[in-house]
Design a protein around this motif. Structure first.
Motif, PDB file in Angstrom:
ATOM      1  N   PRO A   1       0.754  -1.220  -0.055  1.00 11.69           N
ATOM      2  CA  PRO A   1       0.111  -0.022  -0.154  1.00 11.69           C
ATOM      3  C   PRO A   1       0.877   1.440   0.032  1.00 11.69           C
ATOM      4  N   VAL A   2       0.452   2.329  -0.749  1.00  8.39           N
ATOM      5  CA  VAL A   2       1.148   3.663  -0.752  1.00  8.39           C
ATOM      6  C   VAL A   2       1.089   3.955   0.577  1.00  8.39           C
ATOM      7  N   GLY A   3       2.314   4.716   0.963  1.00  7.49           N
ATOM      8  CA  GLY A   3       2.494   5.426   2.372  1.00  7.49           C
ATOM      9  C   GLY A   3       2.967   4.299   3.440  1.00  7.49           C
ATOM     10  N   TYR A   4       3.299   2.763   2.987  1.00  4.19           N
ATOM     11  CA  TYR A   4       3.721   2.156   4.141  1.00  4.19           C
ATOM     12  C   TYR A   4       4.993   1.364   3.443  1.00  4.19           C
ATOM     13  N   VAL A   5       5.866   0.976   4.613  1.00  6.68           N
ATOM     14  CA  VAL A   5       7.029   0.548   4.008  1.00  6.68           C
ATOM     15  C   VAL A   5       7.407  -0.876   5.217  1.00  6.68           C
TER      16      VAL A   5
ATOM     17  N   SER B   1      -4.610  -5.811   5.408  1.00  2.84           N
ATOM     18  CA  SER B   1      -5.303  -4.735   5.337  1.00  2.84           C
ATOM     19  C   SER B   1      -4.168  -3.839   6.146  1.00  2.84           C
ATOM     20  N   ALA B   2      -3.909  -2.563   5.599  1.00  3.45           N
ATOM     21  CA  ALA B   2      -2.997  -1.499   6.306  1.00  3.45           C
ATOM     22  C   ALA B   2      -3.757  -0.212   6.767  1.00  3.45           C
ATOM     23  N   SER B   3      -3.741   0.081   7.795  1.00  2.00           N
ATOM     24  CA  SER B   3      -4.173   1.589   8.294  1.00  2.00           C
ATOM     25  C   SER B   3      -3.083   2.367   9.223  1.00  2.00           C
ATOM     26  N   GLY B   4      -3.456   3.340   9.773  1.00  2.00           N
ATOM     27  CA  GLY B   4      -2.772   4.253  10.553  1.00  2.00           C
ATOM     28  C   GLY B   4      -1.936   5.427   9.924  1.00  2.00           C
ATOM     29  N   CYS B   5      -1.420   5.158   8.682  1.00  3.80           N
ATOM     30  CA  CYS B   5      -0.584   6.326   7.858  1.00  3.80           C
ATOM     31  C   CYS B   5      -1.309   7.401   7.190  1.00  3.80           C
ATOM     32  N   ASP B   6      -1.224   8.407   7.593  1.00  2.78           N
ATOM     33  CA  ASP B   6      -1.763   9.496   6.835  1.00  2.78           C
ATOM     34  C   ASP B   6      -0.882  10.238   5.911  1.00  2.78           C
ATOM     35  N   PRO B   7      -1.342  10.768   4.607  1.00  2.00           N
ATOM     36  CA  PRO B   7      -0.462  11.428   3.839  1.00  2.00           C
ATOM     37  C   PRO B   7       0.008  12.754   4.418  1.00  2.00           C
TER      38      PRO B   7
ATOM     39  N   TRP C   1       5.862  -3.378  10.069  1.00  2.89           N
ATOM     40  CA  TRP C   1       5.646  -2.356   9.072  1.00  2.89           C
ATOM     41  C   TRP C   1       5.804  -0.876   9.714  1.00  2.89           C
ATOM     42  N   LEU C   2       6.001   0.217   8.947  1.00  3.95           N
ATOM     43  CA  LEU C   2       6.295   1.585   9.206  1.00  3.95           C
ATOM     44  C   LEU C   2       5.495   2.462   8.267  1.00  3.95           C
ATOM     45  N   CYS C   3       5.231   3.728   8.660  1.00  5.48           N
ATOM     46  CA  CYS C   3       4.771   4.515   7.737  1.00  5.48           C
ATOM     47  C   CYS C   3       5.901   5.085   6.810  1.00  5.48           C
ATOM     48  N   GLU C   4       5.566   5.450   5.606  1.00  3.91           N
ATOM     49  CA  GLU C   4       6.669   6.075   4.506  1.00  3.91           C
ATOM     50  C   GLU C   4       7.106   7.109   5.192  1.00  3.91           C
ATOM     51  N   GLU C   5       8.428   7.569   4.886  1.00  3.52           N
ATOM     52  CA  GLU C   5       8.827   8.911   5.185  1.00  3.52           C
ATOM     53  C   GLU C   5       8.165  10.277   4.730  1.00  3.52           C
ATOM     54  N   GLY C   6       7.610  10.821   5.499  1.00  2.00           N
ATOM     55  CA  GLY C   6       6.766  12.224   5.382  1.00  2.00           C
ATOM     56  C   GLY C   6       5.600  11.885   5.264  1.00  2.00           C
ATOM     57  N   TRP C   7       5.072  10.689   5.731  1.00  2.00           N
ATOM     58  CA  TRP C   7       3.740  10.352   6.140  1.00  2.00           C
ATOM     59  C   TRP C   7       3.513  10.279   7.907  1.00  2.00           C
TER      60      TRP C   7
END
Length: 276
Positions: free
Chosen positions: A234-238, A269-275, A244-250
């Motif tokens: 998913p976009v925003g996740y690494v 399903s992934a949740s918790g990271c906001d753009p 799992w972590l939020c992508e840098e900047g998220w």
């Protein structure tokens, strides 16, 4: 336990944590029976260990082992031999004027059946149920209308399988328990991948004679310990070594969960990271 012999049974400790063991009593027979201290009149033992009627006695010598359960002891009982006079009196009918309702004498002893029905087996201790049958064999003597003592065997019924197992669940694999299960049998119930855990089992009781008996079931303890990789990520996740972590900047904290759909499919399903 000596002097008994027979097929042992197994006690199973259920994995569910219950304190009571699951078990069925073993079927035991006496291995040997001591002769009576005082030999009854009319009997003698041959060199091969069998019993016969003495001279001047008629009949067929029979022996069985009588168990005194309150004393945990046994004694050999001899039957079947009598004098010719006693044998004639045993089959002599009553006169009708003395007992019109019961014209013949009731007898307590009679010979064994020449052709025993299926399910019965003769041993040195008496009659027992044959392999594939359950119950307690009993021989009774009945007087026919012709005043003849006739033996009857009863008490043994065929073993029956338990009804097929009907159980379902995304986490349960009961393929080894499909179809009818024979008496005194066990089949495993496992966790279905990707679930993992302690397997359970199902038991058809020993000596089951009821075709409607259900299996005794202990369910497995299954958990979903792993989740398939999200593809694509998913976009925003690494994914890192630690999870799992939020992508840098998220912003936020990554949370990845496994869910089951109606077809028992596992999705990530992934949740918790906001753009940003």
């Amino acid at each position: 336990k000596e002097p008994f012999v027979g097929r042992p049974s197994t006690a199973v400790c259920p994995p569910s944590g219950e304190k009571a063991l699951l078990w069925t009593p073993p079927r035991c027979d006496l291995k040997d029976c001591p002769p009576p201290a005082q030999l009854p009149e009319g009997y003698r033992q041959t060199a091969d260990g069998t019993w016969q009627c003495n001279e001047s006695f008629v009949g067929e010598a029979r022996s069985h082992c009588r168990l005194h359960r309150n004393k945990c002891s046994a004694e050999l009982v001899l039957q079947g031999c009598r004098t010719a006079e006693a044998a004639a009196a045993a089959v002599q009918p009553f006169r009708y004027e003395e007992s019109p309702e019961r014209p013949c004498k009731e007898v307590e002893e009679c010979s064994d059946p020449a052709n025993p029905p299926r399910g019965y087996r003769r041993t040195m201790f008496g009659w027992t149920c044959a392999a594939g049958y359950s119950g307690r064999a009993e021989k009774t003597c009945r007087t026919s209308l012709q005043c003849v003592a006739e033996p009857t065997l009863s008490g043994c019924v065929p073993l029956q399988p338990c009804v097929p197992l009907t159980i379902s669940g995304c986490e349960i694999d009961a393929s080894d328990c499909q179809g009818s299960r024979p008496a005194n049998s066990t089949c495993p119930i496992r966790c279905k991948p990707p679930f993992e855990g302690i397997a359970g089992f199902a038991i058809c009781p020993e000596g089951n004679a009821d075709p409607m008996t259900e299996l005794n079931v202990t369910l497995p303890q299954c958990e979903l310990t792993s989740c398939p990789e999200a593809n694509p990520v998913p976009v925003g996740y690494v994914k890192s070594v630690g999870g799992w972590l939020c992508e840098e900047g998220w912003n936020g904290t990554a949370n990845v969960e496994c869910t089951l759909d109606l077809g028992c499919g596992v999705t990530c399903s992934a949740s918790g990271c906001d753009p940003p």
